[in-house]
Enzyme design. Structure first.
Site, PDB file in Angstrom:
ATOM      1  N   ASP A  38       0.944  -1.185  -0.176  1.00 31.76           N
ATOM      2  CA  ASP A  38      -0.033   0.177   0.185  1.00 31.76           C
ATOM      3  C   ASP A  38       1.106   1.169  -0.087  1.00 31.76           C
ATOM      4  O   ASP A  38       2.087   1.396   0.359  1.00 31.76           O
ATOM      5  CB  ASP A  38      -0.908  -0.033   1.437  1.00 31.76           C
ATOM      6  CG  ASP A  38      -2.105   0.816   1.209  1.00 31.76           C
ATOM      7  OD1 ASP A  38      -2.466   1.507  -0.013  1.00 31.76           O
ATOM      8  OD2 ASP A  38      -2.666   1.339   2.047  1.00 31.76           O
ATOM      9  N   HIS A  55       2.657   3.196  -9.145  1.00 28.99           N
ATOM     10  CA  HIS A  55       2.472   1.723  -9.196  1.00 28.99           C
ATOM     11  C   HIS A  55       3.656   1.032 -10.030  1.00 28.99           C
ATOM     12  O   HIS A  55       4.301  -0.036  -9.780  1.00 28.99           O
ATOM     13  CB  HIS A  55       1.058   1.399  -9.836  1.00 28.99           C
ATOM     14  CG  HIS A  55      -0.191   1.671  -9.126  1.00 28.99           C
ATOM     15  ND1 HIS A  55      -0.385   1.521  -7.847  1.00 28.99           N
ATOM     16  CD2 HIS A  55      -1.177   2.601  -9.518  1.00 28.99           C
ATOM     17  CE1 HIS A  55      -1.683   1.888  -7.564  1.00 28.99           C
ATOM     18  NE2 HIS A  55      -2.124   2.705  -8.405  1.00 28.99           N
ATOM     19  N   LEU A 149      10.946 -20.656  -4.549  1.00 27.07           N
ATOM     20  CA  LEU A 149       9.602 -19.820  -3.873  1.00 27.07           C
ATOM     21  C   LEU A 149       8.433 -19.659  -4.693  1.00 27.07           C
ATOM     22  O   LEU A 149       8.691 -19.570  -6.141  1.00 27.07           O
ATOM     23  CB  LEU A 149      10.339 -18.262  -3.821  1.00 27.07           C
ATOM     24  CG  LEU A 149       9.284 -17.100  -3.801  1.00 27.07           C
ATOM     25  CD1 LEU A 149       9.028 -17.005  -2.117  1.00 27.07           C
ATOM     26  CD2 LEU A 149       9.811 -15.713  -4.041  1.00 27.07           C
TER      27      LEU A 149
HETATM   28  C1  FPP Z   1      -2.287   0.206  -3.231  1.00 28.58           C
HETATM   29  O1  FPP Z   1      -1.544   1.430  -3.181  1.00 28.58           O
HETATM   30  C2  FPP Z   1      -1.361  -0.312  -4.434  1.00 28.58           C
HETATM   31  C3  FPP Z   1      -2.406  -1.174  -5.263  1.00 28.58           C
HETATM   32  C4  FPP Z   1      -3.581  -1.076  -5.349  1.00 28.58           C
HETATM   33  C5  FPP Z   1      -1.592  -1.885  -6.442  1.00 28.58           C
HETATM   34  C6  FPP Z   1      -0.494  -2.336  -5.941  1.00 28.58           C
HETATM   35  C7  FPP Z   1       0.499  -2.849  -7.038  1.00 28.58           C
HETATM   36  C8  FPP Z   1       1.634  -3.026  -7.187  1.00 28.58           C
HETATM   37  C9  FPP Z   1       2.392  -2.497  -6.290  1.00 28.58           C
HETATM   38  C10 FPP Z   1       2.721  -3.406  -8.305  1.00 28.58           C
HETATM   39  C11 FPP Z   1       2.324  -4.728  -8.673  1.00 28.58           C
HETATM   40  C12 FPP Z   1       2.982  -5.443  -9.518  1.00 28.58           C
HETATM   41  C13 FPP Z   1       2.706  -6.456 -10.424  1.00 28.58           C
HETATM   42  C14 FPP Z   1       3.750  -7.242 -11.077  1.00 28.58           C
HETATM   43  C15 FPP Z   1       1.468  -6.978 -10.501  1.00 28.58           C
HETATM   44  P1  FPP Z   1      -2.736   2.658  -3.339  1.00 28.58           P
HETATM   45  O2  FPP Z   1      -2.725   2.912  -4.841  1.00 28.58           O
HETATM   46  O3  FPP Z   1      -4.023   2.508  -2.850  1.00 28.58           O
HETATM   47  O4  FPP Z   1      -2.016   3.975  -2.742  1.00 28.58           O
HETATM   48  P2  FPP Z   1      -2.519   4.943  -1.851  1.00 28.58           P
HETATM   49  O5  FPP Z   1      -3.109   4.130  -0.785  1.00 28.58           O
HETATM   50  O6  FPP Z   1      -1.250   5.800  -1.252  1.00 28.58           O
HETATM   51  O7  FPP Z   1      -3.357   5.848  -2.549  1.00 28.58           O
END
Ligand code: FPP
Length: 258
Positions: A38, A55, A149
């Site tokens: 997050d 992201h 893994l």
């Molecule tokens: C939450 O942060 C994150 C997500 C909804 C997406 C997580 C995805 C990745 C870290 C990349 C994944 C990689 C692959 C290869 C699939 P948020 O957007 O809610 O952050 P915020 O709370 O600060 O707005």
């Protein structure tokens, strides 16, 4: 971009990190680590960048953490990449998130194959765009013989829906005489979930300072150790994972006993 990064096997850990890894490996390593990644949006906002930049940066961290998890001998790493609720986000952001598996695996798959990592996915496949599913299935297929893994992406995953669907399947099997009331217990019910035949997480990590589960593995986390950090996911690094494991190693797990 990921393709400008050095190949995995050529990325050397610093000697300080190597020493820390050796110390951590002397004690029990959690077999299954689950992470709620997050804070991507806030990371981007702090830099006046669009949310998708967060992201993208978060995707690079996935690579780094996968590598370390594999080195540590963690058996399973489950990453919450997209929830069943994330469809509510703006279309441009959803579209971008749905392209990330392709970008990540497009670059990273040969390394995963070489490093004996097996890719898996849990979540509602049927509503994913076909290009996203294709990338994941290709990776699953290419790594299916690997026994290192397991990198398990929770993609279009929601725990309440998973449990309700599990109950529906139990009812179905009950009607068909496959399961009786006596046969239904915690172990048998677990086999109706998306995580069937896999152990529950030992350690859950959530980044960005939010202290909640957000519909993630509600059944499976019953006895899991939790570790929360204020660090935003794109800033999460090897030292943070080692710190989380160190805290885990100093916890006493009693599973309801004394
Ligand atoms: C939450 O942060 C994150 C997500 C909804 C997406 C997580 C995805 C990745 C870290 C990349 C994944 C990689 C692959 C290869 C699939 P948020 O957007 O809610 O952050 P915020 O709370 O600060 O707005």
């Amino acid at each position: 971009m990921l393709d400008k990064m050095k190949p995995w096997k050529n990325t050397k850990n610093s000697s300080v990190l190597r020493d820390k890894i050796e110390v951590i490996k002397e004690q029990s390593i959690p077999a299954h680590v689950a992470i709620i990644m997050d804070g991507n949006g806030r990371w981007a906002k702090k830099r006046a960048l669009p949310r998708i930049a967060g992201h993208h940066e978060g995707m690079k961290v996935v690579r780094k953490i996968t590598k370390l998890a594999n080195q540590l001998g963690i058996k399973r790493l489950t990453l919450y990449a997209f929830s069943t609720e994330n469809w509510k986000r703006p279309k441009t952001e959803v579209d971008y998130l749905m392209k990330l598996p392709e970008e990540f695996l497009g670059t990273f798959l040969p390394e995963l194959v070489e490093e004996n990592v097996r890719v898996e996915m849990m979540g509602y496949k049927e509503s994913l765009p076909s290009h996203t599913l294709k990338a994941i299935e290709r990776a699953m297929n290419a790594t299916k013989e690997n026994n290192g893994l397991v990198l398990n992406f929770a993609l279009n995953y929601g725990s309440r829906a998973e449990i309700v669907d599990g109950v529906k399947r139990v009812l179905d099997d009950y009607k068909r005489g496959i399961i009786s009331e006596e046969m239904l217990n915690e172990d048998s019910f677990s086999t109706y979930l998306m995580t069937k035949n896999t152990p529950d997480p030992d350690l859950l990590i959530r980044t960005s300072g939010e202290i909640r589960l957000s519909n993630f593995m509600l059944w499976q986390l019953a006895y899991t150790e939790f570790w929360f950090t204020d660090v935003l996911w794109p800033d999460f690094n090897e030292n943070h994972l080692l710190e989380a494991i160190e805290v885990y190693q100093n916890r006493q797990r009693r599973f309801g006993g004394v």
